[in-house]
Design a protein around this motif. Structure first.
Motif, PDB file in Angstrom:
ATOM      1  N   MET A 171      13.863  -7.489 -17.345  1.00  0.00           N
ATOM      2  CA  MET A 171      13.686  -7.865 -15.860  1.00  0.00           C
ATOM      3  C   MET A 171      13.399  -9.481 -15.621  1.00  0.00           C
ATOM      4  O   MET A 171      14.062  -9.834 -14.781  1.00  0.00           O
ATOM      5  N   GLU A 172      12.676 -10.191 -16.651  1.00  0.00           N
ATOM      6  CA  GLU A 172      12.570 -11.438 -16.553  1.00  0.00           C
ATOM      7  C   GLU A 172      14.092 -12.165 -16.680  1.00  0.00           C
ATOM      8  O   GLU A 172      14.298 -12.995 -16.152  1.00  0.00           O
ATOM      9  N   SER A 173      14.714 -11.355 -17.541  1.00  0.00           N
ATOM     10  CA  SER A 173      16.078 -12.013 -17.743  1.00  0.00           C
ATOM     11  C   SER A 173      17.284 -11.937 -16.484  1.00  0.00           C
ATOM     12  O   SER A 173      17.838 -12.969 -16.199  1.00  0.00           O
ATOM     13  N   LYS A 174      16.926 -11.036 -15.708  1.00  0.00           N
ATOM     14  CA  LYS A 174      17.767 -10.829 -14.532  1.00  0.00           C
ATOM     15  C   LYS A 174      17.100 -11.987 -13.569  1.00  0.00           C
ATOM     16  O   LYS A 174      18.088 -12.207 -12.745  1.00  0.00           O
ATOM     17  N   GLU A 175      15.904 -12.009 -13.239  1.00  0.00           N
ATOM     18  CA  GLU A 175      15.293 -12.934 -12.447  1.00  0.00           C
ATOM     19  C   GLU A 175      15.877 -14.398 -12.714  1.00  0.00           C
ATOM     20  O   GLU A 175      16.287 -15.132 -11.815  1.00  0.00           O
ATOM     21  N   SER A 176      15.895 -14.756 -13.916  1.00  0.00           N
ATOM     22  CA  SER A 176      16.219 -16.031 -14.548  1.00  0.00           C
ATOM     23  C   SER A 176      17.646 -16.136 -14.360  1.00  0.00           C
ATOM     24  O   SER A 176      18.237 -17.353 -13.778  1.00  0.00           O
ATOM     25  N   LEU A 177      18.330 -15.252 -14.455  1.00  0.00           N
ATOM     26  CA  LEU A 177      19.999 -15.317 -14.133  1.00  0.00           C
ATOM     27  C   LEU A 177      20.166 -15.502 -12.720  1.00  0.00           C
ATOM     28  O   LEU A 177      20.996 -16.238 -12.384  1.00  0.00           O
ATOM     29  N   LYS A 178      19.416 -14.781 -11.914  1.00  0.00           N
ATOM     30  CA  LYS A 178      19.605 -14.775 -10.496  1.00  0.00           C
ATOM     31  C   LYS A 178      19.295 -16.367 -10.060  1.00  0.00           C
ATOM     32  O   LYS A 178      20.025 -16.928  -9.117  1.00  0.00           O
ATOM     33  N   LYS A 179      18.056 -17.012 -10.480  1.00  0.00           N
ATOM     34  CA  LYS A 179      17.728 -18.128 -10.133  1.00  0.00           C
ATOM     35  C   LYS A 179      18.933 -19.187 -10.670  1.00  0.00           C
ATOM     36  O   LYS A 179      19.015 -20.126  -9.867  1.00  0.00           O
TER      37      LYS A 179
END
Length: 157
Positions: free
Chosen positions: A1-9
């Motif tokens: 989940m954190e990975s997707k947020e980081s990628l989105k940012k």
């Protein structure tokens, strides 16, 4: 989940960076065009008037067009030698419309803070082509020749 947020940012930052770069480039082009239109009528007309005189390569005639303070800093001998070298191009045959390069408002010159307008002109001479870089001193809407440079493969021969 954190990975997707980081990628989105990361993607948002890349998009913002790209939009910023594009905006700066477009803004620079628009500002340069705006500056050029301010001088397009008067400066271009002046260049078209003086280029045939300059292209006769007569030092005295060119010095009359130049800003007196600048002309005084150029030695007579070196100026005459330079004009003799430029005369190898022969007579002016034709010239393209001067292309606005930049304006330096409030720039420090040999005569203090002044506005210098710069153009480039492609010209065809009897013995070859040349690119002239012409800088004009703006004196409240009228101009004087501040400086000019010439480059041509013909002069290298």
């Amino acid at each position: 989940m954190e990975s997707k947020e980081s990628l989105k940012k990361f993607y948002i930052m890349v998009i913002l960076w790209f939009v910023t770069i594009v905006s700066v480039v477009i803004g620079s082009i628009a500002y340069n065009y705006y500056q050029g239109t301010e001088y397009s009528d008067t400066a271009v007309q002046y260049i078209e008037q003086i280029l045939p005189i300059v292209s006769e390569w007569e030092p005295a005639a060119i010095r009359e067009l130049m800003v007196p303070e600048v002309s005084a800093e150029i030695s007579e001998d070196k100026f005459a030698q330079t004009m003799a070298m430029f005369s190898k191009l022969g007579t002016l045959q034709s010239m393209e419309e001067p292309d606005f390069q930049e304006v330096d408002t409030g720039g420090k010159t040999v005569i203090g803070m002044q506005t210098i307008v710069e153009y480039e002109v492609d010209a065809k001479y009897e013995n070859g082509d040349a690119l002239l870089n012409i800088k004009l001193l703006d004196r409240n809407g009228s101009f004087e020749l501040y400086q000019f440079n010439l480059s041509s493969e013909t002069l290298l021969e």
